[in-house]
Design a protein around this motif. Structure first.
Motif, PDB file in Angstrom:
ATOM      1  N   GLU A  58     132.110  58.889  32.536  1.00 58.67           N
ATOM      2  CA  GLU A  58     132.483  59.971  33.673  1.00 58.67           C
ATOM      3  C   GLU A  58     134.066  59.931  33.654  1.00 58.67           C
ATOM      4  O   GLU A  58     134.547  58.985  33.860  1.00 58.67           O
ATOM      5  N   PHE A  59     134.272  61.303  33.810  1.00 59.66           N
ATOM      6  CA  PHE A  59     135.844  61.400  34.071  1.00 59.66           C
ATOM      7  C   PHE A  59     135.815  62.741  35.029  1.00 59.66           C
ATOM      8  O   PHE A  59     135.315  63.274  35.026  1.00 59.66           O
ATOM      9  N   THR A  60     137.001  62.661  35.477  1.00 66.45           N
ATOM     10  CA  THR A  60     137.366  64.000  36.449  1.00 66.45           C
ATOM     11  C   THR A  60     138.433  64.794  35.935  1.00 66.45           C
ATOM     12  O   THR A  60     139.261  64.304  35.341  1.00 66.45           O
ATOM     13  N   VAL A  61     138.439  66.071  35.955  1.00 65.35           N
ATOM     14  CA  VAL A  61     139.584  66.954  35.477  1.00 65.35           C
ATOM     15  C   VAL A  61     140.389  67.349  36.833  1.00 65.35           C
ATOM     16  O   VAL A  61     139.630  67.816  37.802  1.00 65.35           O
ATOM     17  N   ASN A  62     141.346  67.206  36.926  1.00 63.67           N
ATOM     18  CA  ASN A  62     142.136  67.340  37.974  1.00 63.67           C
ATOM     19  C   ASN A  62     143.162  68.666  38.086  1.00 63.67           C
ATOM     20  O   ASN A  62     142.894  69.123  36.843  1.00 63.67           O
ATOM     21  N   ASP A  63     143.767  69.165  39.238  1.00 64.46           N
ATOM     22  CA  ASP A  63     144.503  70.392  39.026  1.00 64.46           C
ATOM     23  C   ASP A  63     145.265  70.335  38.025  1.00 64.46           C
ATOM     24  O   ASP A  63     145.708  69.392  37.210  1.00 64.46           O
ATOM     25  N   SER A  64     145.714  71.460  37.424  1.00 70.08           N
ATOM     26  CA  SER A  64     146.788  71.765  36.382  1.00 70.08           C
ATOM     27  C   SER A  64     147.680  72.117  36.714  1.00 70.08           C
ATOM     28  O   SER A  64     147.964  72.726  37.622  1.00 70.08           O
ATOM     29  N   GLU A  65     148.855  71.898  36.009  1.00 70.34           N
ATOM     30  CA  GLU A  65     150.168  72.375  35.982  1.00 70.34           C
ATOM     31  C   GLU A  65     150.436  73.415  34.958  1.00 70.34           C
ATOM     32  O   GLU A  65     150.377  72.905  33.738  1.00 70.34           O
ATOM     33  N   PHE A  66     151.164  74.712  35.384  1.00 68.26           N
ATOM     34  CA  PHE A  66     151.553  75.681  34.249  1.00 68.26           C
ATOM     35  C   PHE A  66     152.971  75.706  34.348  1.00 68.26           C
ATOM     36  O   PHE A  66     153.690  75.831  35.508  1.00 68.26           O
ATOM     37  N   SER A  67     153.581  75.955  33.310  1.00 71.14           N
ATOM     38  CA  SER A  67     154.840  76.065  33.117  1.00 71.14           C
ATOM     39  C   SER A  67     154.918  77.207  31.700  1.00 71.14           C
ATOM     40  O   SER A  67     154.598  76.967  30.778  1.00 71.14           O
TER      41      SER A  67
END
Length: 177
Positions: free
Chosen positions: A45-54
């Motif tokens: 199991e894994f979580t996908v956290n918020d992403s950062e965009f540049s």
């Protein structure tokens, strides 16, 4: 460089990887060594956290690997004995980190760089071993969960016993999902 993040509305998505195969070389300080072929005991199991965009570098997707549970049967060091690897919450007590980097103007389906930093507890007939330095894995992702992906390490990682004495190393780690 402008970075956009939605941390105040942070959401996590939980995903499961049903099956993977792994191998690693285990070498003990007394010179005994073997290539161990692992199979997955339980889904990862894994979580996908918020992403950062540049605008300059694209999107960085952060992942938390909640658990890893693998078994192998030793044929050289401890013939016929089970070796178990646990990582994450049931290993060293915290989710392990991973990330995918999606360059600007590219899709994950095109294949993007993925990395993970693994901390293991290895249960052996001689006791539990653990690493203090992460096993750094790299590979190419084409989606999440990371199916049809292969990750590898290219470094040697020291292993320690419960009294923090170095007992050996792992290297040549390879995981195929």
């Amino acid at each position: 460089m402008k970075t956009v993040s939605s941390k105040k509305n942070a959401k996590q998505v939980t995903m499961t990887l049903e099956n993977s195969n792994s191998k690693t070389y285990l070498e003990l300080l007394d010179g005994r060594s073997e290539e161990l072929q692992f199979t997955q005991v339980a889904p990862t199991e894994f979580t996908v956290n918020d992403s950062e965009f540049s605008l300059k570098s694209g999107i960085n997707v952060e992942l938390g690997i909640k658990n890893v549970d693998l078994v192998a049967t030793s044929s050289v060091i401890w013939p016929g004995q089970t070796i178990r690897v646990r990582g994450g919450l049931h290993g060293q007590g915290a989710a392990m980190k991973a990330q995918a980097t999606i360059p600007f103007n590219r899709k994950m389906a095109d294949g993007v760089q993925g990395e993970s930093w693994l901390y293991w507890v290895i249960e052996t007939p001689e006791g539990e071993f653990h690493n203090k330095q992460a096993i750094h894995m790299k590979g190419t992702l084409k989606g999440l969960p990371p199916k049809n992906a292969t990750f590898y390490s290219d470094s040697v990682t020291p292993l320690f016993d419960s009294e923090d004495n170095q007992v050996g190393t792992v290297y040549g780690c390879l995981q195929s999902n």
